[in-house]
Motif scaffolding. Structure first.
Motif, PDB file in Angstrom:
ATOM      1  N   LEU A   1       0.818  -1.208   0.000  1.00 36.73           N
ATOM      2  CA  LEU A   1       0.000   0.000   0.000  1.00 36.73           C
ATOM      3  C   LEU A   1       0.853   1.259   0.000  1.00 36.73           C
ATOM      4  CD1 LEU A   1      -2.776  -1.135   2.493  1.00 36.73           C
ATOM      5  CD2 LEU A   1      -3.027  -0.748   0.041  1.00 36.73           C
ATOM      6  N   SER A   2       2.092   1.114  -0.479  1.00 33.65           N
ATOM      7  CA  SER A   2       2.942   2.289  -0.670  1.00 33.65           C
ATOM      8  C   SER A   2       2.375   3.112  -1.816  1.00 33.65           C
ATOM      9  CB  SER A   2       4.373   1.844  -0.998  1.00 33.65           C
ATOM     10  OG  SER A   2       4.397   1.115  -2.219  1.00 33.65           O
ATOM     11  N   PRO A   3       2.729   4.391  -1.917  1.00 35.35           N
ATOM     12  CA  PRO A   3       2.176   5.239  -2.989  1.00 35.35           C
ATOM     13  C   PRO A   3       2.282   4.631  -4.380  1.00 35.35           C
ATOM     14  CG  PRO A   3       3.385   6.576  -1.420  1.00 35.35           C
ATOM     15  CD  PRO A   3       3.608   5.150  -1.008  1.00 35.35           C
ATOM     16  N   LYS A   4       3.358   3.883  -4.652  1.00 39.31           N
ATOM     17  CA  LYS A   4       3.550   3.312  -5.989  1.00 39.31           C
ATOM     18  C   LYS A   4       2.624   2.125  -6.258  1.00 39.31           C
ATOM     19  CE  LYS A   4       8.404   4.648  -6.611  1.00 39.31           C
ATOM     20  NZ  LYS A   4       9.788   4.140  -6.862  1.00 39.31           N
ATOM     21  N   GLN A   5       2.309   1.373  -5.214  1.00 42.53           N
ATOM     22  CA  GLN A   5       1.542   0.145  -5.407  1.00 42.53           C
ATOM     23  C   GLN A   5       0.100   0.219  -4.910  1.00 42.53           C
ATOM     24  OE1 GLN A   5       3.692  -3.549  -4.444  1.00 42.53           O
ATOM     25  NE2 GLN A   5       5.495  -2.322  -3.985  1.00 42.53           N
ATOM     26  N   ARG A   6      -0.269   1.321  -4.287  1.00 41.28           N
ATOM     27  CA  ARG A   6      -1.595   1.407  -3.655  1.00 41.28           C
ATOM     28  C   ARG A   6      -2.740   1.151  -4.635  1.00 41.28           C
ATOM     29  NH1 ARG A   6      -3.165   4.684   0.802  1.00 41.28           N
ATOM     30  NH2 ARG A   6      -1.372   6.016   0.442  1.00 41.28           N
ATOM     31  N   LYS A   7      -2.708   1.837  -5.793  1.00 35.53           N
ATOM     32  CA  LYS A   7      -3.813   1.697  -6.751  1.00 35.53           C
ATOM     33  C   LYS A   7      -3.988   0.256  -7.213  1.00 35.53           C
ATOM     34  CE  LYS A   7      -4.000   6.307  -8.823  1.00 35.53           C
ATOM     35  NZ  LYS A   7      -3.916   7.082 -10.090  1.00 35.53           N
ATOM     36  N   GLU A   8      -2.868  -0.386  -7.540  1.00 33.22           N
ATOM     37  CA  GLU A   8      -2.935  -1.768  -8.026  1.00 33.22           C
ATOM     38  C   GLU A   8      -3.469  -2.698  -6.943  1.00 33.22           C
ATOM     39  OE1 GLU A   8       0.008  -5.375  -9.554  1.00 33.22           O
ATOM     40  OE2 GLU A   8       0.776  -3.327  -9.439  1.00 33.22           O
ATOM     41  N   THR A   9      -2.964  -2.543  -5.713  1.00 33.48           N
ATOM     42  CA  THR A   9      -3.405  -3.397  -4.612  1.00 33.48           C
ATOM     43  C   THR A   9      -4.889  -3.200  -4.320  1.00 33.48           C
ATOM     44  OG1 THR A   9      -1.198  -3.323  -3.602  1.00 33.48           O
ATOM     45  CG2 THR A   9      -3.034  -3.997  -2.192  1.00 33.48           C
ATOM     46  N   MET A  10      -5.320  -1.937  -4.276  1.00 33.51           N
ATOM     47  CA  MET A  10      -6.730  -1.650  -3.996  1.00 33.51           C
ATOM     48  C   MET A  10      -7.622  -2.228  -5.092  1.00 33.51           C
ATOM     49  SD  MET A  10      -6.910   0.259  -1.129  1.00 33.51           S
ATOM     50  CE  MET A  10      -8.202   1.484  -1.118  1.00 33.51           C
ATOM     51  N   SER A  11      -7.159  -2.146  -6.341  1.00 35.69           N
ATOM     52  CA  SER A  11      -7.946  -2.696  -7.458  1.00 35.69           C
ATOM     53  C   SER A  11      -8.046  -4.216  -7.362  1.00 35.69           C
ATOM     54  CB  SER A  11      -7.311  -2.299  -8.795  1.00 35.69           C
ATOM     55  OG  SER A  11      -7.369  -0.897  -8.985  1.00 35.69           O
TER      56      SER A  11
END
Length: 297
Positions: free
Chosen positions: A71-81
Motif C-alpha cells: 500500500l505504498s504510494p507506488k503500489q496502492r492503486k494496483e493493490t486496492m484494485s
C-alpha cells in the motif's frame, strides 16, 4: 458469527482457538453466500503466520495477503484494485495496512462533524448544570473539539491525493480484527475523566478503526482478543461502542456517563500508597452494579 445480525466478540484466552474460529467462520460466511468479501486484520508481526494458518485449514482457498509495502504510494492503486475486483476467499491485512486504506472524504468529514456536534451538545448540557468541576470538563471538551476541527482542516488541506479506490469501494462486507485490544484507546467525552479506572487516552488508529467499522452492516464485525479489559472498566464501554452501538443507543446508554451510571459505581476506599509509606484515600470507577449484555454474551 454466522447467525443473527449482531457483531461478535471472541474473548477467549490465549490458545483457545480464536484464529481458527475466525478463519472457519469467514469461509462459512462465503460458502453460505452470506458474505462476498471478507477481510482479516491482524497484528503486523503475525501476518505471515495467519496466512499460513489459513492455508493449513483451507489449502484451496484464494487468499490475498497485503503487507504495508503493498500500500505504498507506488503500489496502492494496483493493490486496492486487486482487492476490489478479484474474487478472494479472504483478504488478510496487517493493522498498519488497514490504517492505510483511505476513507471517502465526504464520509470522513460527515463523521467528524457529527462528533463535533456531540461535544457541543454535551458542553451546552454541562453549562446548564453549572456544577462544581464542570468547568474543568468543559475545557477538556473544548480541547477535544479543537482536535477534531484540526482533523477537518488537515483533511481539506491534504494535497496530491491519488484517485484510487477508497475503503467503501472495496466491497468488504465482513471484518475480522485479531488482537482488537490494540484499538481500545478510543476517545469519549465524560465528566468523570479524572476518576481512576476510566481511560481517557486516544489514538489515531482507534479513531480510524471506529470510522471504518461504522460503514459496515449489522453483524459484519468480529473482534478477537484475550484481554477485552486490561487496564480500566471503561474498556468494556469502548468494546460495546465498536460492537453494540445500536444497542447502546436503543437503551439510551450511548454516552459514557449514562453507561457508567447504569453499570458502574464510583468507589472510594483506603489503599496503600505506591511507595508503601502509608495509606491514602483513593477514588476509582471499578464496580459493576449490573452486567452489560456484552459480558453476558
Amino acid at each position: 458469527i454466522l447467525q443473527g445480525d449482531s457483531n461478535t466478540l471472541l474473548a477467549h484466552e490465549v490458545g483457545a482457538g480464536k484464529t481458527f474460529t475466525m478463519i472457519a467462520a469467514g469461509m462459512e460466511l462465503r460458502r453460505l453466500g452470506l458474505r462476498k468479501k471478507v477481510m482479516h486484520a491482524v497484528p503486523n508481526n503475525i501476518l505471515e503466520q495467519y496466512a499460513a494458518d489459513f492455508q493449513r485449514l483451507y489449502p484451496g482457498a484464494r487468499v490475498l495477503t497485503v503487507d504495508p509495502e503493498d500500500l505504498s504510494p507506488k503500489q496502492r492503486k494496483e493493490t486496492m484494485s486487486r482487492i476490489a475486483t478479484e474474487d478472494w476467499d479472504a483478504v488478510i491485512v496487517s493493522h498498519t495496512s488497514l490504517g492505510k486504506l483511505p476513507v471517502k472524504d465526504e464520509n470522513f468529514n460527515a463523521f467528524l462533524r457529527q462528533q463535533i456536534q456531540v461535544l457541543e451538545d454535551y458542553m451546552l448540557e454541562l453549562k446548564h448544570e453549572d456544577e462544581k468541576g464542570n468547568k474543568v470538563t468543559i475545557k477538556e471538551l473544548e480541547k477535544a473539539k479543537k482536535r477534531l476541527e484540526a482533523k477537518l482542516r488537515d483533511r481539506r488541506n491534504e494535497g496530491d491525493k491519488d484517485d484510487g479506490l477508497t475503503w467503501e469501494e472495496l466491497g468488504i462486507d465482513h471484518l475480522f480484527v485479531d488482537e482488537a485490544d490494540k484499538f481500545k484507546n478510543l476517545y469519549f467525552p465524560t465528566k468523570r475523566g479524572r476518576v481512576a479506572g476510566i481511560g481517557g487516552s486516544e489514538s489515531g488508529k482507534a479513531f480510524d478503526m471506529y470510522v471504518k467499522t461504522r460503514s459496515l452492516g449489522k453483524g459484519s464485525l468480529t473482534f478477537a482478543t484475550g484481554t477485552p479489559i486490561a487496564n480500566s472498566v471503561s474498556e468494556m464501554y469502548t468494546m460495546q461502542r465498536y460492537l453494540q452501538e445500536d444497542v447502546l443507543q436503543e437503551q439510551g446508554l450511548a454516552h459514557f456517563d449514562a453507561w457508567a451510571n447504569m453499570y458502574g459505581d464510583t468507589v472510594t476506599a483506603m489503599e496503600m500508597k505506591p511507595t508503601g509509606s502509608g495509606y491514602r484515600v483513593h477514588t476509582r470507577f471499578a464496580k459493576f452494579q449490573n452486567v452489560p449484555e456484552l459480558l453476558r454474551a
